[in-house]
Design a protein around this motif. Structure first.
Motif, PDB file in Angstrom:
ATOM      1  N   ALA A   1      39.131   3.508 -20.345  1.00 46.34           N
ATOM      2  CA  ALA A   1      38.483   2.435 -21.106  1.00 46.34           C
ATOM      3  C   ALA A   1      38.679   2.709 -22.590  1.00 46.34           C
ATOM      4  O   ALA A   1      38.640   3.867 -23.032  1.00 46.34           O
ATOM      5  N   PHE A   2      38.910   1.640 -23.353  1.00 44.07           N
ATOM      6  CA  PHE A   2      39.167   1.777 -24.793  1.00 44.07           C
ATOM      7  C   PHE A   2      38.218   0.875 -25.575  1.00 44.07           C
ATOM      8  O   PHE A   2      37.804  -0.183 -25.088  1.00 44.07           O
ATOM      9  N   ARG A   3      37.887   1.335 -26.780  1.00 41.90           N
ATOM     10  CA  ARG A   3      36.956   0.584 -27.625  1.00 41.90           C
ATOM     11  C   ARG A   3      37.618   0.339 -28.985  1.00 41.90           C
ATOM     12  O   ARG A   3      38.149   1.267 -29.602  1.00 41.90           O
ATOM     13  N   VAL A   4      37.585  -0.919 -29.422  1.00 41.02           N
ATOM     14  CA  VAL A   4      38.144  -1.317 -30.707  1.00 41.02           C
ATOM     15  C   VAL A   4      36.999  -1.741 -31.617  1.00 41.02           C
ATOM     16  O   VAL A   4      36.221  -2.637 -31.255  1.00 41.02           O
ATOM     17  N   LEU A   5      36.859  -1.088 -32.782  1.00 41.99           N
ATOM     18  CA  LEU A   5      35.800  -1.420 -33.733  1.00 41.99           C
ATOM     19  C   LEU A   5      36.416  -2.095 -34.955  1.00 41.99           C
ATOM     20  O   LEU A   5      37.362  -1.564 -35.556  1.00 41.99           O
ATOM     21  N   THR A   6      35.863  -3.271 -35.309  1.00 43.30           N
ATOM     22  CA  THR A   6      36.396  -4.053 -36.435  1.00 43.30           C
ATOM     23  C   THR A   6      35.351  -4.156 -37.540  1.00 43.30           C
ATOM     24  O   THR A   6      34.207  -3.718 -37.379  1.00 43.30           O
TER      25      THR A   6
ATOM     26  N   TYR B   1      30.597 -11.585 -24.743  1.00 50.57           N
ATOM     27  CA  TYR B   1      29.181 -11.310 -24.988  1.00 50.57           C
ATOM     28  C   TYR B   1      28.829 -11.406 -26.475  1.00 50.57           C
ATOM     29  O   TYR B   1      27.713 -11.053 -26.849  1.00 50.57           O
ATOM     30  N   ILE B   2      29.777 -11.889 -27.301  1.00 42.89           N
ATOM     31  CA  ILE B   2      29.463 -12.122 -28.711  1.00 42.89           C
ATOM     32  C   ILE B   2      28.846 -13.510 -28.869  1.00 42.89           C
ATOM     33  O   ILE B   2      27.773 -13.667 -29.457  1.00 42.89           O
TER      34      ILE B   2
ATOM     35  N   LEU C   1      33.247  -8.138 -26.889  1.00 40.61           N
ATOM     36  CA  LEU C   1      34.260  -8.812 -26.077  1.00 40.61           C
ATOM     37  C   LEU C   1      34.791  -7.801 -25.067  1.00 40.61           C
ATOM     38  O   LEU C   1      35.076  -6.652 -25.415  1.00 40.61           O
ATOM     39  N   HIS C   2      34.912  -8.221 -23.802  1.00 39.47           N
ATOM     40  CA  HIS C   2      35.455  -7.351 -22.764  1.00 39.47           C
ATOM     41  C   HIS C   2      36.716  -7.989 -22.196  1.00 39.47           C
ATOM     42  O   HIS C   2      36.726  -9.187 -21.905  1.00 39.47           O
ATOM     43  N   THR C   3      37.760  -7.203 -22.028  1.00 38.61           N
ATOM     44  CA  THR C   3      38.979  -7.712 -21.400  1.00 38.61           C
ATOM     45  C   THR C   3      39.658  -6.578 -20.655  1.00 38.61           C
ATOM     46  O   THR C   3      39.339  -5.393 -20.860  1.00 38.61           O
ATOM     47  N   SER C   4      40.598  -6.921 -19.763  1.00 36.31           N
ATOM     48  CA  SER C   4      41.396  -5.931 -19.036  1.00 36.31           C
ATOM     49  C   SER C   4      42.868  -6.265 -19.228  1.00 36.31           C
ATOM     50  O   SER C   4      43.266  -7.434 -19.149  1.00 36.31           O
ATOM     51  N   LEU C   5      43.668  -5.231 -19.468  1.00 34.15           N
ATOM     52  CA  LEU C   5      45.098  -5.403 -19.745  1.00 34.15           C
ATOM     53  C   LEU C   5      45.935  -4.589 -18.766  1.00 34.15           C
ATOM     54  O   LEU C   5      45.491  -3.558 -18.256  1.00 34.15           O
ATOM     55  N   MET C   6      47.160  -5.071 -18.545  1.00 33.40           N
ATOM     56  CA  MET C   6      48.144  -4.285 -17.794  1.00 33.40           C
ATOM     57  C   MET C   6      49.028  -3.573 -18.815  1.00 33.40           C
ATOM     58  O   MET C   6      49.858  -4.194 -19.479  1.00 33.40           O
TER      59      MET C   6
ATOM     60  N   GLN D   1      37.025  -2.906 -24.872  1.00 34.24           N
ATOM     61  CA  GLN D   1      35.847  -3.535 -25.481  1.00 34.24           C
ATOM     62  C   GLN D   1      36.129  -3.690 -26.976  1.00 34.24           C
ATOM     63  O   GLN D   1      36.587  -2.742 -27.619  1.00 34.24           O
ATOM     64  N   ILE D   2      35.854  -4.884 -27.503  1.00 38.30           N
ATOM     65  CA  ILE D   2      36.108  -5.163 -28.919  1.00 38.30           C
ATOM     66  C   ILE D   2      34.795  -5.610 -29.556  1.00 38.30           C
ATOM     67  O   ILE D   2      34.164  -6.559 -29.076  1.00 38.30           O
ATOM     68  N   ARG D   3      34.409  -4.937 -30.635  1.00 39.67           N
ATOM     69  CA  ARG D   3      33.132  -5.257 -31.283  1.00 39.67           C
ATOM     70  C   ARG D   3      33.181  -4.797 -32.734  1.00 39.67           C
ATOM     71  O   ARG D   3      34.051  -3.991 -33.110  1.00 39.67           O
ATOM     72  N   THR D   4      32.236  -5.281 -33.543  1.00 44.38           N
ATOM     73  CA  THR D   4      32.128  -4.779 -34.920  1.00 44.38           C
ATOM     74  C   THR D   4      31.408  -3.441 -34.901  1.00 44.38           C
ATOM     75  O   THR D   4      30.766  -3.068 -33.916  1.00 44.38           O
TER      76      THR D   4
END
Length: 694
Positions: free
Chosen positions: A263-268, A295-296, A307-312, A322-325
C-alpha cells in the motif's frame, strides 16, 4: 517510563499555558497511591498510567485529559475516591476519571453480561465527554502492548477478543487508525498465533527477496507526479499480518493469491492536487475498476478524508494507493483527537451521530447478548452511502436494507415503514442498498415493526428498535389476557372493585400501573389469592383450600410416603393421564405420561408403576394454540380460558408467520377432562386455527 519532568515538558511544548503544578501533583499522586503495586510484567503499576498519559501527549490533548490519564486507575485499584480526586484536582478531572475508571468486577455475573454492563456504562460516560473514550483507548492500547506478560492463555485471549470486537472498531469510528491497526495486530497475535507467525514469516521472506521493491515503486510514483508538476511525498509499506489474514479469509485465497500486499500513500499540499495526482496515476498505470473511493467529497462518519484507488503496476502487481493532503493525513491518523482544540473554546461535540445511535441501542437492548450484538453491528466499519430524496446523506453497513435506512433517518420513521422506493422504483424491503442509492420510505400511520424484519436488517439500531417494539407488543397481548382474568378474579371478592380499590391494590402490590398488574396476572407471575387479598384485605381468610384458588390437590399411588417427585416438562402429565415414574439415584422421581416420547427414546433409570389418587386434581397442561393474526384473537382465547376457570401460568410466542401466530400456553387445570373441554372450546372459536395438547 516517562519521568515526571519529561511528561510536563511534553505538555508545555504544545500548551505553554498548561498548569504545571497540577500535572506534577497528578504524577506524584498516582505514584504514591499505587505505591508498591506490581504489573504482570514486573514493572511498578504506576508505570501504566504514566505511559497512558504519554500517549495522550502524543495526541496533544489538554491538561485535564493528561491528569485523567495519570489518575484513571486510582479509584479502582487504590483507596482513593472520586471525592478525593475532586478535592485535589477539581470537578472536571473528577468527572473524567469517574467516566474512565474501570468498573468493579462483578464476579457473580456471567462473562458476557459483565462485558455488556461495562460497555453500557462506558458508552453512556463517553457520550457526555469524548475525552473519556480517548483515554480509555490509550489505556487499552498500552494494556495490549504488555498483554504477553499475562501467563494465563484464556485471560489473554479474552482481553484480545474484547479488543478486537469493541475497542479496535471504536478507535476506527473516531478515526484513530493508528490505534486501530496496532490493537488489531496485537489482538490477532493472541487469537490466531499460528496464522500470525506464518504470515509474519512470509512477509520477512518477501522483504528479503524484493530487493527494495517498495522503495522503487514509491520512487517511480513520485517521479511520475513530479513530471506533472506536483511536489508530493510518497511512502510505501506492507500491510500488517491481520489485514492480510482478513483478506485471505474474505476471498478464500492463499497467501500467494493475495495480490495487494503493498500500500502506498501520496501526500499533497492541497485538495486540488489530490485529484490532479489521481489523474496522473490513472494515466500512468492501469486503474482497477470498482476500486476507486472518494472520501474527500464524501467523508466517512468519523471525518476521514482521502482518495483510494488500486493500480496494476509492472509485472501485473496490484497495489493500493491513498491520496490526501498533509492536513487530512494528520486528522486521519488520530481522528477525533486531532480535532481537539486544547486552548480554544470550540471543542467538538462528543454526541456525534453514530454515538447517538449507540446510546439509543443501550436504551433499547433487552439483555447482555442483545447489547453486545447490536453494538458490534453499530461500530464495524464496512460502509455504503445512501441518500434521501432531498439529498440527506446516511452511511450504513454493507448489506443494509431500506428498513435499516429508515431507522437511521429516525426511529419513528423506521417503525412506520410499509414500503420503499430505491432510485424511484418500488422495491422489496429486504433489498440490499448499493452505494449512491436514493431511498424514499413509504410510511403508514397504523404501521408497526414486524418480527420478520429481523431476518434481513443488519444495523444494530434497527434490530434493537424492532426487538423492543415486538416485546412491547407481546407484553400488551399478555396484559390483555391478564385484564380478562382480572375481571374474573375481581368477581370473586365480596365487594365491588372500583378505581379506588384498584389504586390501593397496586400500592399494596408495589406496582405503578394497572398494566403492570394485568401483565403479572397474564404471565402467571402472581397468584389469584394475592390479587384478591390486595383488592380486599382479609377476604381470602375463609376461602376453602381448593384448586379454584390456585392450590393443587395431588396424590399419586405407587410412591413411598415422603418420597419427593416432580412432573416432567416434556409431557406435562395431569390427573386423568396414564402415568409412570422414572427414578435415578439421588434424584426426585419424575412423573411422565405413558405416551411420553422421552420414555420411547430410552431413559437410563428405574421405572415405577404409578396412578393418580382419588382426590388428585389441579396440574399444569400445555397447549399449542395457533391463532389467526388479526386484532382481538388473543383476547378471545383468553376469554375462553377465563370462562372455563383455567389459570394461565405461562405464554410463549413460538410462531409468527402471517396470517397465523402460534403460542405455547401453560394452563392450570383440574384434570384431563377439564383440559379437553378447553381444547374443544378453542377449536370451535373462529379466532383459532388449531389447538392441540403438547
Amino acid at each position: 517510563m516517562l519521568r515526571q519532568y519529561e511528561l510536563v515538558e511534553r505538555v508545555k511544548e504544545y500548551d505553554p499555558d498548561a498548569d504545571e503544578a497540577m500535572l506534577n501533583r497528578a504524577y506524584v499522586y498516582t505514584v504514591q497511591k499505587h505505591g508498591t503495586q506490581i504489573r504482570a510484567s514486573g514493572d511498578p503499576y504506576f508505570s501504566h498510567p504514566v505511559e497512558v498519559a504519554g500517549l495522550m501527549t502524543d495526541l496533544k490533548l489538554d491538561q485535564e485529559t493528561i491528569a485523567t490519564a495519570l489518575l484513571h486507575d486510582t479509584v479502582e485499584d487504590t483507596l482513593a475516591t472520586i471525592q478525593d480526586i475532586e478535592d485535589n484536582f477539581g470537578p472536571e478531572v473528577a468527572r473524567l476519571v469517574d467516566g474512565v475508571t474501570k468498573l468493579s468486577k462483578i464476579e457473580q455475573m456471567p462473562e458476557n453480561e459483565r462485558a455488556a454492563e461495562n460497555l453500557r456504562k462506558f458508552l453512556l460516560a463517553m457520550s457526555e465527554d469524548i475525552r473519556v473514550l480517548l483515554v480509555k483507548l490509550g489505556d487499552r492500547l498500552h494494556n495490549m502492548r504488555t498483554l504477553h506478560f499475562i501467563k494465563k492463555l484464556d485471560k489473554r485471549q479474552r482481553i484480545a477478543r474484547e479488543t478486537m470486537d469493541i475497542y479496535a472498531p471504536l478507535a476506527e469510528r473516531v478515526g484513530m487508525y493508528e490505534y486501530m491497526r496496532e490493537m488489531q495486530l496485537l489482538a490477532f497475535e493472541q487469537l490466531e498465533p499460528e496464522a500470525y507467525h506464518t504470515i509474519a514469516k512470509r512477509l520477512t521472506q518477501l522483504r528479503q527477496q524484493d530487493g527494495g521493491q517498495v522503495d522503487a515503486i514509491a520512487l517511480a510514483m513520485k517521479q511520475a507526479l513530479a513530471e506533472a508538476g506536483l511536489q508530493v511525498e510518497v511512502s510505501g509499506r506492507e500491510k500488517h499480518p491481520y489485514s492480510i489474514w482478513r483478506k485471505m479469509a474474505e476471498r478464500h485465497v492463499s497467501f500467494e493469491q493475495v495480490t495487494d500486499i503493498m500500500a502506498f500513500r501520496v501526500l499533497t499540499d492541497d485538495e486540488t492536487d489530490c485529484y490532479r495526482a489521481l489523474g496522473v496515476l490513472h494515466r500512468t498505470w492501469q486503474f482497477l475498476p470498482g476500486k476507486f473511493k472518494d472520501y474527500i467529497s464524501t467523508p466517512k462518519t468519523n471525518g476521514y478524508r482521502s482518495l483510494h484507488t488500486s493500480l496494476m503496476y509492472e509485472n501485473s502487481m496490484r497495489v493500493e494507493v491513498q491520496i490526501r493532503t498533509r492536513e487530512m493525513h494528520r486528522l486521519n491518523e488520530f481522528g477525533f483527537a486531532a480535532h481537539w482544540a486544547y486552548k480554544q473554546g470550540n471543542r467538538p461535540d462528543g454526541q456525534v451521530g453514530w454515538l447517538r445511535d449507540l446510546i439509543e441501542i443501550v436504551d433499547a437492548s433487552h439483555d447482555a447478548e442483545e447489547l453486545l450484538e447490536h453494538t458490534r453491528m453499530a461500530i464495524y466499519q464496512d460502509r455504503i452511502f445512501a441518500f434521501t430524496p432531498k439529498g440527506g446523506l446516511f452511511q450504513l453497513p454493507k448489506g443494509a436494507t431500506p428498513v435499516d435506512f429508515a431507522f437511521a433517518v429516525h426511529t419513528d420513521l423506521g417503525a412506520q415503514t410499509v414500503g420503499a422506493k430505491i432510485n424511484g422504483r418500488h422495491m422489496p424491503l429486504r433489498t440490499p442498498l448499493a452505494n449512491g442509492d436514493v431511498v424514499e420510505i413509504v410510511k403508514g400511520t397504523s404501521a408497526e415493526p414486524q418480527l420478520s424484519w429481523l431476518g434481513y436488517v443488519v444495523t444494530g439500531k434497527a434490530r434493537a428498535a424492532i426487538r423492543r417494539a415486538v416485546r412491547l407488543k407481546e407484553r400488551a397481548e399478555v396484559a390483555e389476557i391478564g385484564q380478562m382474568l382480572f375481571d374474573e378474579i375481581a368477581g370473586r371478592v365480596p365487594a365491588r372493585v372500583g378505581k379506588k380499590a384498584l389504586k390501593k391494590a397496586l400500592e399494596r402490590l408495589k406496582m405503578e400501573e394497572e398494566d403492570d398488574l394485568y401483565y403479572a396476572i397474564g404471565a402467571a407471575e402472581i397468584e389469584d389469592r394475592d390479587v384478591m387479598e390486595a383488592l380486599v384485605p382479609g377476604c381470602t381468610e375463609e376461602l376453602p383450600e381448593t384448586p379454584e384458588w390456585g392450590k393443587r390437590h395431588i396424590s399419586i399411588r405407587g410412591l413411598t410416603p415422603g418420597v419427593a417427585y416432580t412432573f416432567a416438562e416434556c409431557c406435562h402429565p395431569i390427573p386423568g393421564d396414564r402415568i409412570v415414574g422414572t427414578r435415578r439415584s439421588g434424584e426426585k422421581v419424575e412423573v411422565h405420561t405413558i405416551e411420553c416420547h422421552e420414555l420411547a427414546s430410552g431413559i437410563d433409570s428405574d421405572w415405577l408403576d404409578l396412578s393418580w389418587g382419588k382426590r388428585a386434581s389441579g396440574a399444569v397442561g400445555r397447549l399449542r394454540v395457533t391463532l389467526y393474526d388479526r386484532p382481538g384473537t388473543l383476547a378471545e382465547a383468553a376469554g375462553i380460558f377465563a370462562q372455563n376457570h383455567a389459570n394461565v401460568r405461562a405464554l410463549d410466542q413460538v410462531q409468527n408467520d402471517p396470517p397465523f401466530t402460534g403460542y405455547d400456553i401453560d394452563l392450570e387445570v383440574q384434570d384431563l377432562a377439564h383440559l379437553n373441554r378447553i381444547v374443544s372450546a378453542l377449536r370451535a372459536s373462529d379466532a383459532v386455527a388449531q389447538a392441540e395438547r403438547v
